[in-house]
Design a protein around this motif. Structure first.
Motif, PDB file in Angstrom:
ATOM      1  N   VAL A   1       6.757  -8.122  -1.673  1.00  0.00           N
ATOM      2  CA  VAL A   1       6.878  -6.718  -2.062  1.00  0.00           C
ATOM      3  C   VAL A   1       5.640  -6.267  -2.816  1.00  0.00           C
ATOM      4  O   VAL A   1       5.101  -5.177  -2.600  1.00  0.00           O
ATOM      5  N   THR A   2       5.098  -7.147  -3.673  1.00  0.00           N
ATOM      6  CA  THR A   2       3.913  -6.778  -4.455  1.00  0.00           C
ATOM      7  C   THR A   2       2.690  -6.627  -3.576  1.00  0.00           C
ATOM      8  O   THR A   2       1.861  -5.736  -3.770  1.00  0.00           O
ATOM      9  N   GLY A   3       2.467  -7.497  -2.555  1.00  0.00           N
ATOM     10  CA  GLY A   3       1.283  -7.453  -1.694  1.00  0.00           C
ATOM     11  C   GLY A   3       1.373  -6.433  -0.591  1.00  0.00           C
ATOM     12  O   GLY A   3       0.414  -6.235   0.143  1.00  0.00           O
ATOM     13  N   ARG A   4       2.501  -5.791  -0.408  1.00  0.00           N
ATOM     14  CA  ARG A   4       2.640  -4.810   0.672  1.00  0.00           C
ATOM     15  C   ARG A   4       1.961  -3.510   0.267  1.00  0.00           C
ATOM     16  O   ARG A   4       2.156  -3.026  -0.836  1.00  0.00           O
ATOM     17  N   GLU A   5       1.128  -2.956   1.214  1.00  0.00           N
ATOM     18  CA  GLU A   5       0.399  -1.704   0.937  1.00  0.00           C
ATOM     19  C   GLU A   5       1.208  -0.526   1.436  1.00  0.00           C
ATOM     20  O   GLU A   5       1.807  -0.566   2.516  1.00  0.00           O
ATOM     21  N   ASP A   6       1.219   0.531   0.632  1.00  0.00           N
ATOM     22  CA  ASP A   6       1.956   1.740   0.992  1.00  0.00           C
ATOM     23  C   ASP A   6       1.115   2.553   1.973  1.00  0.00           C
ATOM     24  O   ASP A   6       0.086   3.110   1.606  1.00  0.00           O
ATOM     25  N   CYS A   7       1.518   2.596   3.235  1.00  0.00           N
ATOM     26  CA  CYS A   7       0.753   3.269   4.281  1.00  0.00           C
ATOM     27  C   CYS A   7       1.183   4.724   4.475  1.00  0.00           C
ATOM     28  O   CYS A   7       0.783   5.364   5.452  1.00  0.00           O
ATOM     29  N   SER A   8       2.000   5.238   3.602  1.00  0.00           N
ATOM     30  CA  SER A   8       2.479   6.609   3.768  1.00  0.00           C
ATOM     31  C   SER A   8       1.737   7.600   2.892  1.00  0.00           C
ATOM     32  O   SER A   8       2.117   8.767   2.823  1.00  0.00           O
ATOM     33  N   GLN A   9       0.669   7.153   2.200  1.00  0.00           N
ATOM     34  CA  GLN A   9      -0.011   8.026   1.258  1.00  0.00           C
ATOM     35  C   GLN A   9      -1.207   8.769   1.876  1.00  0.00           C
ATOM     36  O   GLN A   9      -1.905   9.472   1.170  1.00  0.00           O
TER      37      GLN A   9
ATOM     38  N   LYS B   1     -10.558  14.768   8.188  1.00  0.00           N
ATOM     39  CA  LYS B   1     -10.414  14.530   6.753  1.00  0.00           C
ATOM     40  C   LYS B   1      -9.142  13.726   6.502  1.00  0.00           C
ATOM     41  O   LYS B   1      -8.081  14.022   7.068  1.00  0.00           O
ATOM     42  N   ALA B   2      -9.294  12.711   5.673  1.00  0.00           N
ATOM     43  CA  ALA B   2      -8.140  11.898   5.288  1.00  0.00           C
ATOM     44  C   ALA B   2      -7.519  12.510   4.036  1.00  0.00           C
ATOM     45  O   ALA B   2      -8.105  12.458   2.947  1.00  0.00           O
ATOM     46  N   ALA B   3      -6.357  13.127   4.180  1.00  0.00           N
ATOM     47  CA  ALA B   3      -5.633  13.717   3.053  1.00  0.00           C
ATOM     48  C   ALA B   3      -4.816  12.625   2.382  1.00  0.00           C
ATOM     49  O   ALA B   3      -3.825  12.146   2.935  1.00  0.00           O
ATOM     50  N   THR B   4      -5.260  12.164   1.219  1.00  0.00           N
ATOM     51  CA  THR B   4      -4.620  11.034   0.564  1.00  0.00           C
ATOM     52  C   THR B   4      -4.267  11.370  -0.872  1.00  0.00           C
ATOM     53  O   THR B   4      -4.935  12.170  -1.527  1.00  0.00           O
ATOM     54  N   THR B   5      -3.199  10.739  -1.337  1.00  0.00           N
ATOM     55  CA  THR B   5      -2.781  10.858  -2.736  1.00  0.00           C
ATOM     56  C   THR B   5      -3.021   9.561  -3.484  1.00  0.00           C
ATOM     57  O   THR B   5      -2.646   9.436  -4.643  1.00  0.00           O
ATOM     58  N   ALA B   6      -3.625   8.597  -2.790  1.00  0.00           N
ATOM     59  CA  ALA B   6      -3.878   7.302  -3.416  1.00  0.00           C
ATOM     60  C   ALA B   6      -5.027   7.429  -4.404  1.00  0.00           C
ATOM     61  O   ALA B   6      -5.839   8.353  -4.349  1.00  0.00           O
TER      62      ALA B   6
END
Length: 329
Positions: free
Chosen positions: A23-31, A57-62
């Motif tokens: 769970v910790t190493g999983r990257e959130d791909c929805s941002q 353009k990459a619209a990201t909240t990360a």
């Protein structure tokens, strides 16, 4: 029982630990999401024309925007950055892929052939223009400039991987290889009004100079052709002149062994076997005649008469000698 209980607790702990690591190493791909825009179409859509420069353009909240890679699906090189520009040269449907770490996002783009542009050109105060040639030679420096009055900043960039951004009202490029280049310009930081210019680079011309060629004039139809030159007749051999008395004296030198038949070759035109008529009845060759009288001091020549041809060559010699010395001769 204690052993079984210990093993059960150990197994449960390992399972919980593995789940937490996963769970910790999983990257959130929805941002992150992909936004598209172009100069002619600022709204959100996926249909564009060939040659039209599209803004991706990459619209990201990360928190981090680094490590973003774009693959446009048309066999061109990948590009990195939060906002990139690309133009498709052929019509078709392309799948644009944005990658960040283990995450990937896909966006379908439809490209259609560009139609003839019959609409009036945009006003000069809305879109900038790029002044400069559209066709240049490789290896030669060329300058592109912008003359927009209200411009305060300029961003020049070639639409290719790794291209640098240049500032200033003008920019100078020297292309080392032939091919097509696309130069983009953004003024005052407004990317929605970005313009491009297609530049065709041709191979450098050779420095070899073609020699001047002067064509031959056309012949004059009314002019009578000049007759072919007549070959000159071969020059006749020059024969030295000799009189009858001089020839007689030279024969007396043969008698005295001072000359021989070969000394008369120039007068006989190399024919030392010319005919000799003795006392108008006997004949002999000149060479044999000279050998017969050589050293015969009692032989007395009375008269010599030379017969020559038109070139002056002696063809026949008439000799009259004293008959009382016949036996000696």
């Amino acid at each position: 029982m204690v052993l079984y209980t210990f093993l059960a607790l150990l197994s449960i702990s390992m399972i919980i630990l593995a789940f937490q690591v996963t769970v910790t190493g999983r990257e959130d791909c929805s941002q992150i999401s992909i936004e598209l825009a172009s100069r002619n179409n600022a709204g959100k859509h996926t249909s564009f024309s060939t040659g039209e420069v599209i803004t991706f353009k990459a619209a990201t909240t990360a928190g981090s925007n680094s490590g973003l890679t774009w693959d446009f699906g048309d066999s061109t090189a990948t590009t990195s950055g939060l906002q990139v520009y690309h133009a498709f040269t052929k019509a078709g449907t392309y799948m644009v892929t944005l990658s960040h770490g283990k995450c990937t996002w896909n966006q379908e783009v439809i490209i259609i052939n560009a139609l003839a542009d019959n609409t009036p050109a945009p006003a000069a105060d809305l879109y900038p223009t790029i002044d400069g040639p559209e066709e240049i030679l490789a290896g030669r420096a060329v300058t592109f400039a912008n003359s927009t009055a209200n411009a305060s900043t300029w961003q020049w960039q070639l639409l290719q991987r790794g291209a640098e951004v240049h500032s200033g009202r003008s920019v100078t490029y020297t292309f080392s290889s032939p091919g097509e280049r696309i130069l983009s310009l953004i003024i005052n930081g407004d990317s929605s009004k970005m313009v491009t210019k297609h530049i065709m680079v041709f191979p450098a011309q050779s420095n070899h100079k073609v020699p001047d060629f002067t064509p031959m004039p056309f012949p004059d139809e009314n002019k009578t052709p000049e007759p072919a030159p007549v070959p000159a007749a071969p020059e006749k051999p020059k024969v030295p002149s000799v009189s009858d008395d001089e020839f007689k004296f030279m024969l007396s030198q043969v008698v005295d062994k001072q000359k021989n038949a070969s000394d008369f070759s120039a007068y006989l035109c190399e024919n030392i076997n010319a005919r000799v008529l003795l006392n108008d009845k006997d004949t002999d060759t000149f060479s044999h005649f000279c050998s017969r009288i050589r050293g015969k001091r009692r032989f007395k020549i009375e008269v010599v008469n030379l017969i020559k041809d038109q070139n002056g060559c002696v063809k026949e010699i008439r000799v009259r000698y004293d008959k009382k010395f016949l036996g000696i001769f």
